[in-house]
Design a protein around this motif. Structure first.
Motif, PDB file in Angstrom:
ATOM      1  N   GLY A 117      -0.759  15.847  -6.732  1.00  0.00           N
ATOM      2  CA  GLY A 117      -0.445  14.448  -6.717  1.00  0.00           C
ATOM      3  C   GLY A 117      -0.612  14.077  -8.145  1.00  0.00           C
ATOM      4  O   GLY A 117      -0.788  12.727  -8.402  1.00  0.00           O
ATOM      5  N   LYS A 118      -0.958  14.898  -9.101  1.00  0.00           N
ATOM      6  CA  LYS A 118      -0.940  14.524 -10.563  1.00  0.00           C
ATOM      7  C   LYS A 118       0.529  14.223 -11.223  1.00  0.00           C
ATOM      8  O   LYS A 118       1.585  14.856 -10.636  1.00  0.00           O
ATOM      9  N   LEU A 119       0.486  13.353 -12.340  1.00  0.00           N
ATOM     10  CA  LEU A 119       1.757  13.052 -12.707  1.00  0.00           C
ATOM     11  C   LEU A 119       2.161  14.248 -13.789  1.00  0.00           C
ATOM     12  O   LEU A 119       1.173  14.737 -14.496  1.00  0.00           O
ATOM     13  N   ARG A 120       3.467  14.674 -13.684  1.00  0.00           N
ATOM     14  CA  ARG A 120       3.820  15.734 -14.617  1.00  0.00           C
ATOM     15  C   ARG A 120       5.170  15.057 -15.293  1.00  0.00           C
ATOM     16  O   ARG A 120       5.643  14.293 -14.982  1.00  0.00           O
ATOM     17  N   LYS A 121       5.677  16.003 -16.362  1.00  0.00           N
ATOM     18  CA  LYS A 121       6.697  15.612 -17.205  1.00  0.00           C
ATOM     19  C   LYS A 121       7.904  15.774 -16.062  1.00  0.00           C
ATOM     20  O   LYS A 121       8.152  16.845 -15.519  1.00  0.00           O
ATOM     21  N   ASP A 122       8.778  14.970 -16.421  1.00  0.00           N
ATOM     22  CA  ASP A 122       9.956  14.835 -15.493  1.00  0.00           C
ATOM     23  C   ASP A 122      11.091  15.664 -16.296  1.00  0.00           C
ATOM     24  O   ASP A 122      11.936  15.265 -17.037  1.00  0.00           O
ATOM     25  N   THR A 123      11.213  17.027 -16.229  1.00  0.00           N
ATOM     26  CA  THR A 123      11.881  17.909 -16.832  1.00  0.00           C
ATOM     27  C   THR A 123      12.954  18.754 -15.762  1.00  0.00           C
ATOM     28  O   THR A 123      12.648  18.527 -14.441  1.00  0.00           O
ATOM     29  N   VAL A 135      12.823  21.502 -10.316  1.00  0.00           N
ATOM     30  CA  VAL A 135      13.110  22.802  -9.530  1.00  0.00           C
ATOM     31  C   VAL A 135      11.740  23.379  -8.820  1.00  0.00           C
ATOM     32  O   VAL A 135      11.602  23.569  -7.556  1.00  0.00           O
ATOM     33  N   ARG A 136      10.728  23.037  -9.738  1.00  0.00           N
ATOM     34  CA  ARG A 136       9.410  23.518  -9.043  1.00  0.00           C
ATOM     35  C   ARG A 136       9.061  22.714  -8.020  1.00  0.00           C
ATOM     36  O   ARG A 136       8.331  23.192  -6.994  1.00  0.00           O
ATOM     37  N   GLN A 137       9.191  21.343  -8.199  1.00  0.00           N
ATOM     38  CA  GLN A 137       8.556  20.431  -7.183  1.00  0.00           C
ATOM     39  C   GLN A 137       9.499  20.661  -5.938  1.00  0.00           C
ATOM     40  O   GLN A 137       8.841  20.478  -4.493  1.00  0.00           O
ATOM     41  N   ARG A 138      10.809  20.918  -6.022  1.00  0.00           N
ATOM     42  CA  ARG A 138      11.670  21.089  -4.606  1.00  0.00           C
ATOM     43  C   ARG A 138      11.180  22.419  -3.834  1.00  0.00           C
ATOM     44  O   ARG A 138      11.055  22.549  -2.761  1.00  0.00           O
ATOM     45  N   ILE A 139      10.771  23.469  -4.742  1.00  0.00           N
ATOM     46  CA  ILE A 139      10.201  24.847  -4.102  1.00  0.00           C
ATOM     47  C   ILE A 139       9.042  24.434  -3.672  1.00  0.00           C
ATOM     48  O   ILE A 139       8.658  24.831  -2.507  1.00  0.00           O
ATOM     49  N   ALA A 140       8.251  23.891  -4.202  1.00  0.00           N
ATOM     50  CA  ALA A 140       6.834  23.507  -3.744  1.00  0.00           C
ATOM     51  C   ALA A 140       6.903  22.697  -2.437  1.00  0.00           C
ATOM     52  O   ALA A 140       6.097  22.941  -1.332  1.00  0.00           O
ATOM     53  N   GLU A 190       1.077  -1.222   0.111  1.00  0.00           N
ATOM     54  CA  GLU A 190       0.026   0.031   0.073  1.00  0.00           C
ATOM     55  C   GLU A 190       0.954   1.239  -0.010  1.00  0.00           C
ATOM     56  O   GLU A 190       0.429   2.378  -0.507  1.00  0.00           O
ATOM     57  N   ASP A 191       2.122   1.077   0.527  1.00  0.00           N
ATOM     58  CA  ASP A 191       2.894   2.501   0.606  1.00  0.00           C
ATOM     59  C   ASP A 191       3.792   2.641  -0.904  1.00  0.00           C
ATOM     60  O   ASP A 191       4.342   3.774  -1.208  1.00  0.00           O
ATOM     61  N   ILE A 192       3.626   1.465  -1.875  1.00  0.00           N
ATOM     62  CA  ILE A 192       4.347   1.859  -2.980  1.00  0.00           C
ATOM     63  C   ILE A 192       3.377   2.297  -4.361  1.00  0.00           C
ATOM     64  O   ILE A 192       2.221   2.058  -4.206  1.00  0.00           O
ATOM     65  N   LEU A 193       4.061   3.378  -4.869  1.00  0.00           N
ATOM     66  CA  LEU A 193       3.439   3.839  -5.898  1.00  0.00           C
ATOM     67  C   LEU A 193       4.481   3.806  -7.250  1.00  0.00           C
ATOM     68  O   LEU A 193       5.828   3.947  -6.918  1.00  0.00           O
ATOM     69  N   LEU A 194       4.131   3.394  -8.525  1.00  0.00           N
ATOM     70  CA  LEU A 194       4.552   3.293  -9.812  1.00  0.00           C
ATOM     71  C   LEU A 194       4.514   4.667 -10.397  1.00  0.00           C
ATOM     72  O   LEU A 194       3.283   4.935 -10.816  1.00  0.00           O
ATOM     73  N   ILE A 195       5.564   5.082 -11.044  1.00  0.00           N
ATOM     74  CA  ILE A 195       5.586   6.293 -11.431  1.00  0.00           C
ATOM     75  C   ILE A 195       5.923   5.947 -13.069  1.00  0.00           C
ATOM     76  O   ILE A 195       7.218   5.476 -13.427  1.00  0.00           O
ATOM     77  N   PRO A 196       5.302   6.263 -14.131  1.00  0.00           N
ATOM     78  CA  PRO A 196       5.702   6.122 -15.382  1.00  0.00           C
ATOM     79  C   PRO A 196       7.166   6.643 -15.623  1.00  0.00           C
ATOM     80  O   PRO A 196       7.482   7.793 -15.339  1.00  0.00           O
ATOM     81  N   SER A 197       7.853   5.861 -16.744  1.00  0.00           N
ATOM     82  CA  SER A 197       9.075   6.617 -17.158  1.00  0.00           C
ATOM     83  C   SER A 197       8.687   8.079 -17.849  1.00  0.00           C
ATOM     84  O   SER A 197       7.942   8.025 -18.411  1.00  0.00           O
ATOM     85  N   GLY A 198       9.552   8.854 -17.177  1.00  0.00           N
ATOM     86  CA  GLY A 198       9.536  10.339 -17.838  1.00  0.00           C
ATOM     87  C   GLY A 198       8.541  11.467 -17.083  1.00  0.00           C
ATOM     88  O   GLY A 198       8.210  12.305 -17.692  1.00  0.00           O
ATOM     89  N   LYS A 199       7.831  10.672 -16.071  1.00  0.00           N
ATOM     90  CA  LYS A 199       7.252  11.487 -15.360  1.00  0.00           C
ATOM     91  C   LYS A 199       7.563  11.600 -13.775  1.00  0.00           C
ATOM     92  O   LYS A 199       8.539  10.789 -13.437  1.00  0.00           O
TER      93      LYS A 199
END
Length: 651
Positions: free
Chosen positions: A20-26, A31-36, A4-13
């Motif tokens: 909680g939504k998936l975003r492009k891994d750029t 940077v935005r996720q670290r600041i958020a 239940e603790d595990i989430l799978l994240i598609p490649s490039g996301k």
């Protein structure tokens, strides 16, 4: 961890920490996720009051701001935005025509009630909208306010927050700001930043109420305010020099311009370096040091996971109850990676003991853990390095991790010990004696291009006379000499965990050296490290060799019998080391290429305003790193417990 603790994240996301939504891994998204995450953890804003990529009207344009923050319980409309955050790749400068700070200013102007804006790229800039007689102007500021405040307020120690992954970015931006705005070379910039970090840590350690290491928005904009900050930091630095006379000379001073100093303080002031997790500040500090101080004498600093593996394996060969009494040294300590790794292991042992002693009173146990770790490190951990800049870097590293910094000495470990300094504070000769250490963990500089050819130094070493003629060699790679020097420093039966190039283990021309090692020491374990271990700095194939120094009785017995004693060796070849050839983190993926994320609970220790040590429990999502070295430690521990091997090692 449970499924239940595990989430799978598609490649490039990657998964957004706000929505909680998936975003492009750029690079920009990272940077935005670290600041958020920092806005949530450090500034205490609520996810419900934040929007990612919020569209605003700007004349005929409809740009999207990276992060918009709204007052609580307010409709998410443009006129209600309170704070705007723009995030760029770290190489983007504020003066960039399309993505610089002017873009942020235009967004603030288009949002009627926006009070603050933060721009993050190669620098971190904050702007405050000042309104006077229905006219407004944008002024530079130190920081945005924390949740519930209208402006940044002076901080008490209890209000400081442990840093997370953003500490890497903070150190990098601070160093680059000095380099770009002060005119110093990289090494000079690093030395000045080190002074400021010392001041920060010292202020945390001595603070009673309000932190002195702080600058508000009005002071940041005022020349008088910046000058007052400079005076405050200079006063703290004078106290730092008094506490650490073995690190700083009396004549040293803060050489930074007022505006540069104000930037550094503004970047660091909200964090507690003392309470930041050891792994977080260790990683950030290593990256800061590694990008500035890699020398030309084989100084390729050891990855932290290699330090941890080697340190744990060496300690595991002793009964756990002895660990806090073991004398441990790294004679080529560099920035102190092996010593810090050892301290982290000891910290967990002490914490377990104190939790048991204080019957799960975590606050009291943490207070005692800090005290005992400091005493243990000061008594039992030592380091030597030939590079005075690395000596200071190692001292800072140990200060941040609980101390032992008094025992880092500047010396050439290969010189005859009689020539080592005996004058305090660099009185290495008084602390480092032959046959006196239980454990040595080290990664000596290696390479034939830095061979030691001083006949005075070579004359001390047996291995310099291993040729068939018995004549002294004209030069030897330093790693070969360090094997003998380490065994010289070890007690009989002491353990040596050493990183060595594979040529020592396989080169036919070094057979005499291998025979000499087998005569003087027993091999406990050999770990053949992955080829990428020291990439991107060097592709040299290496191994960690764990040896036990033989006693005189053992060597005499083998001489009489004409053959070595028979024993077992732990050998393994891990395939992954947590990063790729470019040095990027190598995450574990499913066969379909999905990243594996899990939720982890961690403890944060902090001190309240009245001086009480308290422990808080938090949860965070992390990615599984593809690193086999922790598994090596587990298998080695199991191997030791089998067939009475521990008893055999400690007879």
């Amino acid at each position: 961890m449970s499924n239940e603790d595990i989430l799978l994240i598609p490649s490039g996301k990657l998964r957004c920490v706000v929505s909680g939504k998936l975003r492009k891994d750029t690079p920009e998204e990272n940077v935005r996720q670290r600041i958020a995450r920092s806005l949530l953890d450090n500034y205490a804003y609520d996810k419900a009051d934040m929007e990612i990529e919020f569209t605003i009207n700007q004349g005929s344009k409809k740009p999207r701001v990276d992060v918009a923050i709204f007052p609580p319980n307010t409709e998410h409309k443009q006129e209600n935005i309170k704070i705007i955050v723009e995030c760029k790749r770290e190489e983007i400068k504020p003066t960039d025509k399309d993505n610089g700070v002017e873009q942020l200013k235009s967004y603030i102007s288009a949002c009627l009630n926006a009070k603050y804006g933060m721009w993050v790229g190669s620098e971190l800039q904050v702007w405050e909208k000042i309104t006077d007689k229905n006219q407004y102007k944008l002024e530079t500021a130190t920081d945005i306010p924390r949740f519930g405040l209208e402006a940044p307020q002076p901080l008490t120690f209890a209000e400081l927050v442990p840093a997370q992954d953003e500490l890497i970015d903070v150190f990098k931006r601070c160093h680059n700001y000095i380099y770009g705005n002060q005119g110093f070379q990289k090494e000079q910039a690093f030395q000045e930043l080190l002074k400021i970090i010392f001041c920060k840590v010292y202020d945390e350690d001595t603070a009673i109420d309000t932190m002195r290491f702080f600058i508000g928005n009005q002071e940041r904009r005022s020349e008088i305010g910046q000058r007052q900050l400079k005076q405050t930091i200079e006063k703290i630095f004078e106290e730092v020099k008094t506490r650490y006379p073995y690190i700083f000379d009396k004549e040293e001073s803060i050489r930074l311009e007022n505006r540069v100093l104000a930037y550094l303080v503004g970047e660091m002031q909200r964090f507690s370096f003392l309470l930041t997790e050891a792994d977080v500040k260790g990683t950030a500090y290593e990256q800061l040091v590694g990008s500035n101080l890699r020398g030309d004498r084989g100084e390729f600093f050891t990855p932290r996971n290699v330090c941890e593996m080697a340190s744990k394996m060496a300690l595991l060969t002793y009964p756990r109850k002895q660990w806090l009494k073991l004398k441990i040294i790294d004679p080529t300590c560099g920035t102190g990676g092996f010593l810090v790794a050892t301290m982290n292991v000891l910290r967990e042992v002490i914490r377990e003991q104190q939790i048991k002693k204080w019957r799960k009173n975590e606050n009291k146990a943490e207070e005692e853990t800090i005290r005992i770790l400091k005493e243990t490190a000061n008594a039992n951990l030592l380091g030597i390095d030939f590079n005075p800049i690395l000596v200071r870097a190692a001292q800072m590293n140990l200060v941040m991790h609980g101390d032992g910094s008094t025992n880092i000495f500047h010396a050439n470990s290969l010189l005859p010990p009689g020539e080592w300094s005996s004058t305090p504070p660099n009185d290495v000769a008084n602390y480092v004696k032959p046959n006196s250490f239980d454990v040595i963990v080290t990664n000596p500089p290696f390479g034939s291009n830095i061979a030691v050819d001083d006949s005075h130094i070579l004359a001390q070493f047996e291995i310099a006379r291993l040729s068939t003629t018995g004549n002294q060699a004209s030069g030897l790679p330093p790693e070969q000499l360090f094997i003998e020097r380490c065994l010289y420093l070890l007690k009989p039966s002491g353990r040596l965990a050493i990183v060595l190039p594979d040529s020592i283990l396989s080169n036919p021309g070094l057979a005499n050296l291998r025979r000499w090692i087998l005569k003087k020491a027993r091999i406990i374990a050999s770990v053949d490290l992955p080829a990428v271990t020291f990439e991107p700095y060097t592709g040299t194939q290496t191994s960690v060799l764990l040896l036990q120094k033989k006693t005189e009785a053992e060597m005499q017995l083998e001489d009489k019998s004409g053959q070595p004693l028979d024993y077992e060796i732990f050998m393994t070849m891990p395939e992954a080391v947590g990063h790729d050839r470019r040095g990027n983190v190598h995450y574990l993926r499913t066969p379909q290429g999905e990243l594996i994320e899990y939720e982890e609970e961690y403890s944060v220790s902090r001190r309240t305003a009245d001086g009480e040590q308290v422990v808080e429990h938090r949860r965070q999502r992390k990615r599984l790193v593809h690193d086999d070295l922790p598994e090596v430690v587990k298998y080695f521990e199991q191997w030791l417990q089998e067939n009475n091997r521990m008893e055999w090692l400690n007879d």
